[in-house]
Design a protein around this motif. Sequence first.
Motif, short mmCIF file in Angstrom:
data_model
loop_
_atom_site.label_atom_id
_atom_site.label_comp_id
_atom_site.label_asym_id
_atom_site.label_seq_id
_atom_site.Cartn_x
_atom_site.Cartn_y
_atom_site.Cartn_z
N ARG A 19 0.83 -1.22 0.00
CA ARG A 19 0.00 0.00 0.00
C ARG A 19 0.86 1.26 0.00
N TRP A 20 2.09 1.13 0.46
CA TRP A 20 2.97 2.29 0.59
C TRP A 20 3.26 2.89 -0.78
N PRO A 21 3.03 4.19 -0.99
CA PRO A 21 3.11 4.76 -2.34
C PRO A 21 4.51 4.98 -2.88
N ARG A 22 5.55 4.71 -2.09
CA ARG A 22 6.92 4.90 -2.58
C ARG A 22 7.67 3.57 -2.69
N PHE A 23 6.91 2.52 -2.91
CA PHE A 23 7.46 1.17 -2.98
C PHE A 23 8.55 1.04 -4.04
N TRP A 24 8.37 1.72 -5.15
CA TRP A 24 9.26 1.62 -6.31
C TRP A 24 10.63 2.26 -6.09
N GLU A 25 10.77 3.09 -5.02
CA GLU A 25 11.94 3.95 -4.89
C GLU A 25 13.14 3.24 -4.25
N ASN A 26 12.91 2.06 -3.66
CA ASN A 26 14.01 1.39 -2.96
C ASN A 26 14.24 0.01 -3.56
N TYR A 27 15.03 -0.80 -2.87
CA TYR A 27 15.43 -2.10 -3.41
C TYR A 27 14.62 -3.26 -2.84
N GLY A 28 13.36 -3.01 -2.47
CA GLY A 28 12.49 -4.10 -2.05
C GLY A 28 12.47 -4.35 -0.56
N GLU A 29 12.02 -5.54 -0.18
CA GLU A 29 11.71 -5.82 1.21
C GLU A 29 12.85 -6.46 1.98
N ASP A 30 13.90 -6.91 1.30
CA ASP A 30 14.92 -7.73 1.96
C ASP A 30 16.10 -6.89 2.42
N PRO A 31 16.53 -7.01 3.68
CA PRO A 31 17.64 -6.21 4.18
C PRO A 31 18.97 -6.51 3.51
N LEU A 32 19.20 -7.78 3.13
CA LEU A 32 20.45 -8.13 2.49
C LEU A 32 20.54 -7.52 1.09
N VAL A 33 19.48 -7.66 0.31
CA VAL A 33 19.49 -7.09 -1.04
C VAL A 33 19.62 -5.57 -0.97
N ASN A 34 18.88 -4.95 -0.07
CA ASN A 34 19.00 -3.50 0.10
C ASN A 34 20.42 -3.10 0.49
N ALA A 35 21.03 -3.88 1.38
CA ALA A 35 22.37 -3.55 1.85
C ALA A 35 23.40 -3.65 0.73
N LEU A 36 23.35 -4.75 -0.05
CA LEU A 36 24.34 -4.94 -1.10
C LEU A 36 24.12 -3.98 -2.26
N MET A 37 22.87 -3.76 -2.64
CA MET A 37 22.57 -2.80 -3.70
C MET A 37 22.91 -1.38 -3.24
N GLY A 38 22.55 -1.06 -2.00
CA GLY A 38 22.84 0.28 -1.48
C GLY A 38 24.32 0.56 -1.41
N ALA A 39 25.11 -0.43 -0.96
CA ALA A 39 26.56 -0.26 -0.89
C ALA A 39 27.14 -0.04 -2.28
N ALA A 40 26.63 -0.79 -3.27
CA ALA A 40 27.10 -0.62 -4.64
C ALA A 40 26.77 0.78 -5.17
N ALA A 41 25.56 1.26 -4.85
CA ALA A 41 25.16 2.59 -5.29
C ALA A 41 26.02 3.67 -4.64
N VAL A 42 26.31 3.51 -3.35
CA VAL A 42 27.16 4.49 -2.66
C VAL A 42 28.52 4.56 -3.34
#
Length: 415
Positions: A186-209
């Motif tokens: 339901r959250w309207p900014r769902f598309w803006e991040n790397y999904g629901e998983d902390p590991l995927v967010n962490a690895l993708m976020g580190a790569a983006a940084v």
Amino acid sequence: MLRKSLLPLLALALPAFAYEPITLPVIPSDPAIEKKVSETLSRMTLDEKIGQMTQIQLDILGENGPDGFRLVQAKLDTIFGVYKVGSILNAPYSYCLDAEAWNVVIPQIQEASMKYMGIPCIYGLDQNHGTTYTNGGTLFPQNLNVAASFNAEIARRAAEITAYETRASDCPWTFSPTLDLARDPRWPRFWENYGEDPLVNALMGAAAVRGFQGDDPNHIDGNHIAVSVKHFMGYGVPFSGKDRTPAHISPSDLREKHFAPYLEAIKNGALTVMVNSSSINGTPVHADWTLLTKWLKNDLQWDGLIVTDWADINNLYTREKVARDKKDAIRIAINAGIDMAMEPYKVDYCTILRELVEEGSVSMERIDDAAARALRLKYRLGLFDHPNTTLKEHPDHASKKFRKEALESAVETMV
């Protein structure tokens, strides 16, 4: 596009990600930069220090003319000459400028900032899936699609190209990447991040940084920009499903899951953090000393800068009702650990914060710490020596080569 999928690496990455000891400080300091920060801070007035803690919207510096947006000298003189403001953000009246136009607007802002303070301004734009605030800039898939590829190289390369093109527009700072865990559709900014998983967010976020900033956060060159990872934290799981509304998160989930991507981003050099607009378990994050000062600054010995989201200090009294008025809200937020207020339309913040210091409600130690963090960011970006970067220095801006890479990214991330 390199196809280095994360899928076969997840089992290998998880133990290292979960149990790797943290080396403190997470960003090693540079003695030469620290000396410059200390010397600059020692020469500054209280008004100049408070100005470094202030960020306002571009609109109030100019007006729309027959040829589009233009700056007004009297407004520049007031904002930089009187209020000593240290940061500007956003596109004028919510429309994008061409790179050529940014190369006119931002140098004028830098000229005024250097004239009145001898300290460069730091400009920030929301470049969230490519060079979104420059007309003709290269656009990449939204982060949710990038996550669906399980290919961290896409995240890194998209950020790297975006940084290059953002510097072509003379902007050194972006409010990206978004590392909220999206766990409610339901959250309207769902598309803006790397999904629901902390590991995927962490690895993708580190790569983006790494893509945005390069590999040395103390010395960011003219092809890279500083990040502001957002929205620290718990922003993506509002109880109501609506944006900017309260979240209820267990202590273990908050620490082990929601904090994890931000921790990994900071370990990879993230220089600034933007704060969750709402509250967690009844406490507005902009007022939460434990999350802002203890977890980020003290526990990690992180010397970066914490910036608010849009007008969020004001929300402490207009919406969250934990402060009596704006003055009380500023007191609470600054003492909790906020270093820079995205105000964004009024400069009374500067006057009020000065009153709080004079009354003893906010210590000079807190002011000096916040101002030093802003100065450190500017020194790390090389803005004191080179306040501007130009389109001429970035001939590949909006090139066919970049567009081809963006297209390949889009094809690989289709689901």
